[in-house]
Design an enzyme around this catalytic site. Structure first.
Site, short mmCIF file in Angstrom:
data_model
loop_
_atom_site.label_atom_id
_atom_site.label_comp_id
_atom_site.label_asym_id
_atom_site.label_seq_id
_atom_site.Cartn_x
_atom_site.Cartn_y
_atom_site.Cartn_z
N ALA A 8 0.82 -1.09 0.11
CA ALA A 8 0.10 0.18 -0.06
C ALA A 8 0.67 1.25 0.09
O ALA A 8 0.45 2.24 -0.22
CB ALA A 8 -0.76 0.03 1.20
N GLY A 10 3.45 1.85 -2.02
CA GLY A 10 4.22 2.15 -3.26
C GLY A 10 3.57 2.89 -4.10
O GLY A 10 2.48 3.31 -3.62
N GLY A 13 0.18 1.62 -5.08
CA GLY A 13 -0.69 1.31 -3.83
C GLY A 13 -1.02 2.47 -3.18
O GLY A 13 -2.43 2.51 -2.67
N LYS A 39 6.79 1.42 10.86
CA LYS A 39 7.36 2.32 9.98
C LYS A 39 6.41 3.68 9.96
O LYS A 39 5.05 3.35 9.92
CB LYS A 39 7.42 1.88 8.57
CG LYS A 39 8.68 0.99 8.25
CD LYS A 39 8.89 0.86 6.81
CE LYS A 39 10.19 0.04 6.81
NZ LYS A 39 10.52 -0.66 5.28
N LYS A 121 4.53 -10.74 -15.84
CA LYS A 121 3.10 -10.50 -15.30
C LYS A 121 2.44 -11.68 -15.95
O LYS A 121 1.24 -12.04 -15.17
CB LYS A 121 2.75 -9.04 -15.43
CG LYS A 121 3.44 -7.97 -14.73
CD LYS A 121 2.87 -6.73 -15.18
CE LYS A 121 3.54 -5.39 -14.65
NZ LYS A 121 3.50 -5.31 -13.10
#
Lengths: 319, 319
Positions: A8, A10, A13, A39, A121
């Site tokens: 979440a 990035g 994200g 964090k 991918k």
């Protein structure tokens, strides 16, 4: 609807989290690895109402299945190199997830040897299909945030990422552009839309050539830009060199990063893959067809914020 | 409409030729290699109104492009091992072919490691997509002609091919069946249909389990069939063995043929891939949805012809 976002914090994200929270009709969860629980970025998510769940997606399958219990939709923003999506897919199938959004979020490109990133991918997509997991693949075009560039005065260096300082070919290939901040807003519509189930969706804000981007920046900045044209053959040569360096089944990010960048230019700049017509040919639904009322951020507005010094600086590594 | 059929004398090619000639609204051409020009099967095609053109699809690209001049639709029935479809695709693109039907004509299966035959075709499909050649992929389910089996009295041995004499798992997996003779009739509808452009289409006549097939044959023949059940694990083991024998990028037909047969059973018999629901999930349009008025040959009618001794004997190697 309980929506879980993987990675979440990035780029994609974060945009997805923003979109989901703004929409307001979702319960939003994020998996965080044990070592990242304290964090500041995680604390920030919690403060904004995201349910934080301690979970390592590389952990044991049974625990992953348990962690996914009750989740309706998984949105994976893991980035290209994190192939651990495969066990995540296995777990999602076992947990009965109703829709899995694997980490797409790139430009339009065909599989099979054009872009290694795309082919990585594809392995995940094929695995999903083999398990018959309900899915939606979302690709997003080239970000506004990487399509703009420095001007001679240096006044927009604060958002410069150095990806637009050369023009591929003659600069006349149309390519789809999207504001990264809109990605999450598109995603909130797509994940609750029956039409997009088991389909690929291409979201984009506008289509422009590199020359048009340069023209617009010159007009808005009042500064003359140097146009550094790089011949198609040079892009081909660069791709060949990067492929040779990376080797066949490369996993080393240091080798992959230049390969990805070179192949992006091959795909959107030389081949002209990254546009809605080709997307439709490849089987994508498009955001313009699905959501004609959606009001995307304009590229001019984005650039205005860049010149005013208010654009958000958050772009690091592509992928 | 000028339609070219590649390998017009193979199983699917012959069905397609029949369909096109029966429909009557196509100019039908076939490429024939120089060394085959005088074969009786070719003479037969000519007698029935097919324009025979001498052309080796492994020949020079420029000649292939020239030979494709004026062709609207190419239907490739080359079979799985003839990967020379790649140069055919290149030539079709250059010649401006309006629709290319690559050699699909197999059961429904996902790409990516389930069926090597499917993955070989995927390479061709990806090449087509990379060239943006207009296409339609057509898969056809499992033929009536290979789904039926011997009875103890031996009276249907004249059409026996030995592919149904074991029952996969418990024999309760539904799988789509199609009369090979209907394939061409479906194809004539699909190739002039705008809805099917750049799509995959799954044509099938009916869906049955192996036990249902056995029950029907017992009922119609009045004979009791031995039911030789083979556990899923045995099919998995057989596939693993065939894969090991064939090696990674196998091209030897002697090794590939048993691999293809084992993987077919894995796909339609164990995994249950070969059915309309999974086809739709994978993005196929289906013949039932597209052409509800199409009257396919019934499996019971086909079996009737088998027991009456009038079924056509034309099945050799699969693919």
């Amino acid at each position: 609807m309980k929506v879980l976002v993987i990675r979440a914090t990035g780029h994609h994200g974060a945009s997805v989290i923003d979109g989901l929270l703004e929409a307001g009709n979702f319960t939003v969860q994020a998996f965080v690895r044990p070592e990242s629980m304290t964090k500041p970025a995680v604390e920030n998510l919690r403060d904004r109402g995201v349910e934080i769940r301690e979970c390592d997606i590389n952990g044991r399958l049974a625990e992953l299945v348990k962690a996914l219990d009750g989740i309706d939709i998984v949105i994976s923003c893991v980035g290209t190199l994190q192939l651990d999506q495969l066990s995540l897919v296995n777990a999602a199938k076992k947990a009965g997830v109703k829709r899995f959004v694997p980490c797409g979020f790139i430009t339009v490109a065909p599989p099979g040897g054009i872009m290694h990133m795309r082919d990585l991918k594809e392995r995940v997509y094929n695995h999903i299909k083999q398990l018959r997991l309900p899915y939606t693949i979302i690709d997003v075009g080239w970000w506004y945030q990487v399509a703009s560039l420095r001007v001679p005065s240096g006044k927009v260096d604060y958002v410069a990422v150095g990806l637009a300082e050369e023009i591929v070919g003659k600069g006349n290939i149309p390519s789809a552009l999207t504001d990264l901040r809109d990605v999450g807003r598109y995603v909130t519509k797509i994940i609750i839309d029956e039409q997009t189930l088991n389909r690929m969706v291409f979201v984009y804000n506008t289509v422009m050539t590199q020359n048009q981007v340069y023209d617009l920046i010159e007009e808005m900045s009042g500064e003359k830009l140097e146009r550094n044209y790089v011949a198609d053959e040079s892009i081909h040569a660069r791709v060949a060199e990067c492929r040779a360096l990376a080797g066949k089944d490369a996993t080393d990010p240091v080798k992959l990063h230049p390969l990805f960048l070179a192949e992006y230019k091959l795909s959107w700049g030389v081949r002209g893959d990254n546009n809605p017509d080709y997307a439709k040919y490849l089987g994508y639904l498009t955001s313009k067809d699905l959501y004609p009322d959606f009001e995307p951020a304009g590229f001019r507005d984005y650039l205005k914020s860049v010149f005013e010094g208010t654009a958000v600086v958050s772009i690091g590594i592509i992928g």
